[in-house]
Structures are given as structure tokens and as C-alpha cells.
Design a protein around this motif. Structure first.
Motif, PDB file in Angstrom:
ATOM      1  N   ILE A 107      15.356 -32.774  15.132  1.00  8.74           N
ATOM      2  CA  ILE A 107      14.946 -32.073  16.527  1.00  8.74           C
ATOM      3  C   ILE A 107      15.421 -31.564  17.398  1.00  8.74           C
ATOM      4  N   VAL A 108      17.359 -31.056  16.702  1.00 10.78           N
ATOM      5  CA  VAL A 108      18.375 -29.819  17.815  1.00 10.78           C
ATOM      6  C   VAL A 108      17.350 -28.560  17.065  1.00 10.78           C
ATOM      7  N   LEU A 109      17.404 -28.476  16.182  1.00 10.64           N
ATOM      8  CA  LEU A 109      16.997 -27.354  15.395  1.00 10.64           C
ATOM      9  C   LEU A 109      15.094 -27.018  15.713  1.00 10.64           C
ATOM     10  N   ALA A 110      14.578 -27.863  16.282  1.00 10.81           N
ATOM     11  CA  ALA A 110      13.336 -27.905  16.858  1.00 10.81           C
ATOM     12  C   ALA A 110      13.821 -26.863  18.048  1.00 10.81           C
ATOM     13  N   VAL A 111      14.230 -27.963  18.962  1.00  6.33           N
ATOM     14  CA  VAL A 111      14.151 -27.383  20.173  1.00  6.33           C
ATOM     15  C   VAL A 111      14.597 -25.948  20.227  1.00  6.33           C
ATOM     16  N   ILE A 112      15.885 -25.790  19.543  1.00  3.17           N
ATOM     17  CA  ILE A 112      16.498 -24.014  19.075  1.00  3.17           C
ATOM     18  C   ILE A 112      15.574 -23.029  19.416  1.00  3.17           C
ATOM     19  N   VAL A 113      14.406 -23.437  18.644  1.00  2.00           N
ATOM     20  CA  VAL A 113      13.258 -22.515  17.944  1.00  2.00           C
ATOM     21  C   VAL A 113      12.700 -22.656  19.265  1.00  2.00           C
ATOM     22  N   LEU A 114      12.420 -23.718  19.648  1.00  2.00           N
ATOM     23  CA  LEU A 114      11.058 -24.208  21.001  1.00  2.00           C
ATOM     24  C   LEU A 114      11.888 -22.701  21.948  1.00  2.00           C
ATOM     25  N   LEU A 115      13.093 -22.549  22.178  1.00  2.94           N
ATOM     26  CA  LEU A 115      13.674 -22.143  23.332  1.00  2.94           C
ATOM     27  C   LEU A 115      14.229 -20.476  23.178  1.00  2.94           C
ATOM     28  N   ALA A 116      13.804 -19.953  21.723  1.00  2.00           N
ATOM     29  CA  ALA A 116      13.817 -18.957  21.442  1.00  2.00           C
ATOM     30  C   ALA A 116      12.611 -17.848  21.958  1.00  2.00           C
ATOM     31  N   LEU A 117      11.346 -19.191  21.156  1.00  9.68           N
ATOM     32  CA  LEU A 117      10.649 -18.559  21.675  1.00  9.68           C
ATOM     33  C   LEU A 117       9.684 -18.090  22.773  1.00  9.68           C
ATOM     34  N   ALA A 118      10.391 -19.106  23.778  1.00 10.01           N
ATOM     35  CA  ALA A 118      10.148 -19.332  25.074  1.00 10.01           C
ATOM     36  C   ALA A 118      10.726 -18.245  25.730  1.00 10.01           C
ATOM     37  N   GLY A 119      11.582 -18.608  25.465  1.00 12.55           N
ATOM     38  CA  GLY A 119      12.471 -16.417  25.741  1.00 12.55           C
ATOM     39  C   GLY A 119      11.490 -15.511  25.538  1.00 12.55           C
ATOM     40  N   GLY A 120      11.428 -15.437  24.403  1.00 14.33           N
ATOM     41  CA  GLY A 120      11.099 -13.995  23.758  1.00 14.33           C
ATOM     42  C   GLY A 120       9.614 -13.617  24.582  1.00 14.33           C
ATOM     43  N   ALA A 121       9.147 -14.760  24.807  1.00  9.85           N
ATOM     44  CA  ALA A 121       7.573 -14.900  25.392  1.00  9.85           C
ATOM     45  C   ALA A 121       7.648 -13.766  27.279  1.00  9.85           C
ATOM     46  N   TRP A 122       8.836 -15.166  27.406  1.00 10.43           N
ATOM     47  CA  TRP A 122       9.377 -14.245  28.570  1.00 10.43           C
ATOM     48  C   TRP A 122       9.833 -13.295  29.137  1.00 10.43           C
ATOM     49  N   LEU A 123      10.544 -12.618  28.149  1.00 10.78           N
ATOM     50  CA  LEU A 123      10.776 -10.988  27.839  1.00 10.78           C
ATOM     51  C   LEU A 123       9.677 -10.252  28.043  1.00 10.78           C
ATOM     52  N   LEU A 124       8.496 -10.768  27.085  1.00  6.70           N
ATOM     53  CA  LEU A 124       7.550  -9.527  26.991  1.00  6.70           C
ATOM     54  C   LEU A 124       6.389 -10.054  27.855  1.00  6.70           C
ATOM     55  N   LEU A 125       6.535 -11.023  28.296  1.00  2.00           N
ATOM     56  CA  LEU A 125       5.373 -11.498  29.314  1.00  2.00           C
ATOM     57  C   LEU A 125       5.802 -10.948  30.981  1.00  2.00           C
ATOM     58  N   GLY A 126       7.470 -11.246  31.571  1.00  6.32           N
ATOM     59  CA  GLY A 126       8.290 -10.311  32.511  1.00  6.32           C
ATOM     60  C   GLY A 126       8.239  -9.394  32.209  1.00  6.32           C
ATOM     61  N   ARG A 127       8.584  -8.285  31.325  1.00  3.31           N
ATOM     62  CA  ARG A 127       8.600  -7.420  31.669  1.00  3.31           C
ATOM     63  C   ARG A 127       7.115  -6.476  32.490  1.00  3.31           C
ATOM     64  N   ALA A 128       7.237  -5.662  33.080  1.00  2.00           N
ATOM     65  CA  ALA A 128       6.475  -5.226  34.296  1.00  2.00           C
ATOM     66  C   ALA A 128       5.438  -3.850  33.214  1.00  2.00           C
ATOM     67  N   ARG A 129       4.673  -3.831  33.011  1.00  2.00           N
ATOM     68  CA  ARG A 129       3.594  -2.778  32.226  1.00  2.00           C
ATOM     69  C   ARG A 129       4.298  -1.266  33.012  1.00  2.00           C
ATOM     70  N   LEU A 179       4.509   2.224  43.999  1.00  2.00           N
ATOM     71  CA  LEU A 179       4.852   2.330  43.081  1.00  2.00           C
ATOM     72  C   LEU A 179       5.889   2.318  44.210  1.00  2.00           C
ATOM     73  N   LYS A 180       7.490   2.011  43.656  1.00  2.00           N
ATOM     74  CA  LYS A 180       8.551   1.799  44.440  1.00  2.00           C
ATOM     75  C   LYS A 180       9.839   2.446  43.462  1.00  2.00           C
ATOM     76  N   GLU A 181      10.961   2.349  44.390  1.00  2.00           N
ATOM     77  CA  GLU A 181      12.195   2.938  43.002  1.00  2.00           C
ATOM     78  C   GLU A 181      12.148   1.866  41.853  1.00  2.00           C
ATOM     79  N   GLY A 182      12.975   2.463  40.613  1.00  2.00           N
ATOM     80  CA  GLY A 182      12.728   1.833  39.650  1.00  2.00           C
ATOM     81  C   GLY A 182      11.845   1.317  38.706  1.00  2.00           C
ATOM     82  N   THR A 183      10.301   1.916  39.707  1.00  2.00           N
ATOM     83  CA  THR A 183       9.301   1.231  38.446  1.00  2.00           C
ATOM     84  C   THR A 183       8.409   2.546  37.051  1.00  2.00           C
ATOM     85  N   ARG A 184       8.816   1.385  36.129  1.00  2.00           N
ATOM     86  CA  ARG A 184       8.504   2.108  35.074  1.00  2.00           C
ATOM     87  C   ARG A 184       6.805   2.683  34.769  1.00  2.00           C
TER      88      ARG A 184
END
Length: 413
Positions: free
Chosen positions: A29-51, A399-404
Motif C-alpha cells: 500500500i505504501v509503495l502504491a501511494v508513493i507511485v501515485l504521488l510521483a505521477l501526480a507531481g509530474g502531471a502538476w509540473l507538466l500542466l502547471g507550467r505556462a505554455r 504579456l507581463k514580466e517573466g512570461t515565456r
């Protein structure tokens, strides 16, 4: 019977044996929770990064004093050399040695080629012999004159003593005077022979071709073994020159200006020249003179333009475009130079003029600027931007300061 009984005993369940150890389900159960958290973090980084926002950009260029002057007339022409010479020998002869190559720099007086000197050497030897013969004639007449003068002196004494006739004395005096005239003629013949020897030496020097001025060899016309002649009218195998030399310090521009617009051109007028080979290179120049003659066939007037910059990239016969500029007013010369940016790069934020500069990591930074004078499609910026930076054209409100950002038409890395 005993065997069957033993088999039945083996099938019997032992109720007294200890129960098996329980499985460690919590570890999985602990291993499954860790995997889920890692997937959730990666998805957050990909979706949270501005296009990245697609934008168009333009460079910021420096603006000199000439850049603020307006062009009153444009024309095309060619780079020409005021000092150019096709070097040839002054006599007809066979080329013995050529010591130049195209692109070589030569100095004034440097030997370029040599002709076969056999004819000149023979003429010089003959002149030397003639000089020696004339000198011998002088010596012979001088000896005869010395004897005649001595004889006339003796007869003068004898005449005074009346030992010889007066007519004999007069004949001896006449012979003496004739020898004096012959001596003068012989001495003049010696001078003529010396002059002839000097002329033969000049003819010998004509076999050596030298550079008339310092410059660059642009053409090599003769090879060893060929006949060169300054009097050749072309044709056959006779060359008329050894090579062509151009003084690169005398390069200037000649353009043909339509006679309807020649009134806009004045001597000492500032000019901006652009070579066809280097379209991004602006060369400062100045009008030298307007040739006071028109071409009736083309209805143009020739204008000479001096280049203020000497560079090895400028060579004769290059095509060039020139812009005749207005002279800058004195008050404008005291204004700061600043930089030049397109009008589309300037916008407003909170009622103040700004521009967005693109950094190396493809993010934009808002810069407060101080606009200057309008320059057609561009604008002078006195502060806030530096030459060499890149600015965003037509910045959008989001367009503002820091926009990619990403250049329109390219893919984000």
C-alpha cells in the motif's frame, strides 16, 4: 491395509499446527501511494507550467548622427579608382622575366618585369667604341697642334731675323689655326659620343619595367617569352602591357544622377553608401564634385563621391547604392543618440511607455523607456534599451514580466 491407513493419515488436517504468518499488505500500500504521488507531481509540473506565447521580435540597433538625417535622393553606381595604370615597356622586346602576380602589392619604383637586353647591350657597346674612337681623334689632333704651335714659334723668330720668308711663316700659322679648329671639332665629337652612350644606357633601362606608383596588381597580362610593344594596335601575339596596377587609396564612387534631380545634390553633401556585396554595411561618404557635363543619351549627370572609410573589402568596379542625406540641423546634433526600435515594439502599461525585451532564457522583461523622435517606421528610444537587445513586436495585454515566449513560426524547446 496398513498402507491405506497411512495414506488416510496423511490426508488428515492437523488442527494443532500454528497458523501461517499474515502477508505484509501495508508495504504494497505504501509503495502504491508513493507511485501515485510521483505521477501526480509530474502531471502538476507538466500542466502547471505556462505554455510559451508566440511573438514576433526585432533587434534594437544603435543610431548615429547620420541615421537621423533623411535621404533626399537615391542612386546607383560603381566603385572606381582615380589612379589606375596598365604598365608597359617603352620599347618593343621579348619578355625575359615577370615578377608580379594578381593581388600582389607593389611599391613605387619596384621592378615588375625585364625584357631581353641583347639589343640594348649591343647598342651600348657600339656607343662605347664610338666614344673611344672620338677620344683618340682628340689626342691625335692635340699632338699635331702642339707640333704646329712649336713650329710657328720658331718661324716667328726666324722671320724677325729675316732668315725665312714671311709667306712661309704665314702658312705655318694657318696650319696651326686649322689644327685648333680640328681639335675643337674632335672635342665636340667626344661630347656627342658621350651623349650617345648615355642614350644607350637609357635604352638599356627601358628593358626594366617599374611600378609608377604604389598599389595592388589587379591583372597580369604578359608571360616570359612573349613580345610586348607599346605601339601594338592589338591582334596577333604581341602584348601591349605587363600588368595593371590600382592605387586602392584612390578609390571613390561614381554615380549617374538624373538631370531632373541633380539640383538636390550639392558639393560636400553627406552620403551613405552601401555595397551590393555587403548590404548591411553602411559606409559614410561625401560628395566630391558634380561633373559639369550631361549625358544626352541617358539624361544623367555624373557625380563623384569620396569614401571616408578605407577597407580591403572595397574593390574597383563593385556595384554600390548611395543615399544623399540632408545635413543635420545644429540643434539636433546636441540630442542624445539613443537606439532605434520599431514603432510596433512600444506599448503602454499603467499609462507609461514600455517595451518588452527578450532575455537568453526566452522570458520577457518589461522596460520603462523614454521615446525620442519618430523615424518613419521606427522610433528613437533615449533610455531603457541597449543596442543588440531583442524586443517583442505588438505585445499583447497578457504579456507581463517573466512570461515565456517563442518566436512565431518556431517550436518551443
Amino acid at each position: 491395509m496398513n498402507a491405506s491407513a497411512e495414506l488416510l493419515k496423511e490426508l488428515r488436517i492437523d488442527r494443532k499446527a500454528p497458523p501461517p504468518a499474515p502477508q505484509r499488505r501495508w508495504l504494497w500500500i505504501v509503495l502504491a501511494v508513493i507511485v501515485l504521488l510521483a505521477l501526480a507531481g509530474g502531471a502538476w509540473l507538466l500542466l502547471g507550467r505556462a505554455r510559451p506565447v508566440e511573438v514576433r521580435t526585432a533587434p534594437v540597433v544603435s543610431m548615429d548622427s547620420a541615421g537621423a538625417s533623411a535621404s533626399v535622393l537615391d542612386a546607383t553606381g560603381y566603385v572606381v579608382a582615380r589612379r589606375i595604370a596598365t604598365v608597359s615597356a617603352q620599347i618593343t622586346g621579348r619578355v625575359e622575366e615577370v615578377m608580379i602576380e594578381e593581388g600582389q602589392r607593389v611599391e613605387q619604383g619596384q621592378v615588375l618585369a625585364r625584357l631581353d637586353p641583347i639589343s640594348a647591350d649591343a647598342e651600348r657597346s657600339l656607343s662605347q667604341s664610338q666614344l673611344a674612337s672620338a677620344q683618340s681623334q682628340v689626342n691625335n689632333v692635340q699632338a699635331q697642334l702642339t707640333r704646329a704651335e712649336a713650329e710657328a714659334g720658331r718661324l716667328d723668330t726666324l722671320v724677325a731675323q729675316q732668315l725665312v720668308s714671311r709667306s712661309q711663316y704665314d702658312q705655318q700659322v694657318a696650319d696651326r689655326d686649322a689644327l685648333r679648329a680640328q681639335l675643337e671639332t674632335a672635342r665636340r665629337n667626344v661630347q656627342v659620343a658621350r651623349d650617345q652612350l648615355r642614350i644607350s644606357g637609357i635604352s638599356r633601362d627601358y628593358t626594366v619595367v617599374r611600378a609608377p606608383f604604389a598599389g595592388i596588381v589587379t591583372a597580369k597580362s604578359a608571360q616570359p617569352g612573349e613580345i610586348v610593344s607599346p605601339l601594338s594596335a592589338g591582334g596577333g601575339f604581341t602584348r601591349t602591357g605587363i600588368g595593371t596596377i590600382v592605387d586602392m587609396d584612390s578609390l571613390e564612387v561614381e554615380v549617374d544622377v538624373g538631370e531632373a534631380y541633380i539640383g538636390r545634390v550639392q558639393p560636400k553633401m553627406p552620403v551613405q553608401a552601401t555595397l551590393n556585396a555587403y548590404p548591411d554595411w553602411k559606409i559614410p561618404a561625401e560628395v566630391i564634385a558634380i561633373i559639369p557635363a550631361a549625358d544626352r543619351g541617358k539624361a544623367t549627370v555624373k557625380v563623384r563621391i569620396a569614401l571616408k572609410l578605407k577597407d580591403p573589402r572595397i574593390v574597383p568596379d563593385m556595384g554600390v547604392r548611395v543615399s544623399f542625406l540632408e545635413k543635420e540641423p545644429p540643434t539636433q546634433a546636441q540630442q542624445p543618440k539613443g537606439v532605434r526600435v520599431p514603432n510596433a515594439a512600444i506599448t503602454e502599461r499603467d499609462g507609461k511607455p514600455v517595451a518588452f525585451a527578450v532575455s537568453d532564457d526566452n522570458t520577457v522583461h518589461q522596460r520603462a523607456i523614454q521615446p525620442g523622435i519618430a523615424l518613419a517606421q521606427d522610433r528613437q528610444v533615449l533610455s531603457g534599451l541597449s543596442a543588440g537587445e531583442t524586443v517583442v513586436l505588438d505585445p499583447t495585454p497578457e504579456l507581463k514580466e517573466g512570461t515565456r515566449v517563442i518566436e512565431a513560426g518556431s517550436e518551443a524547446k
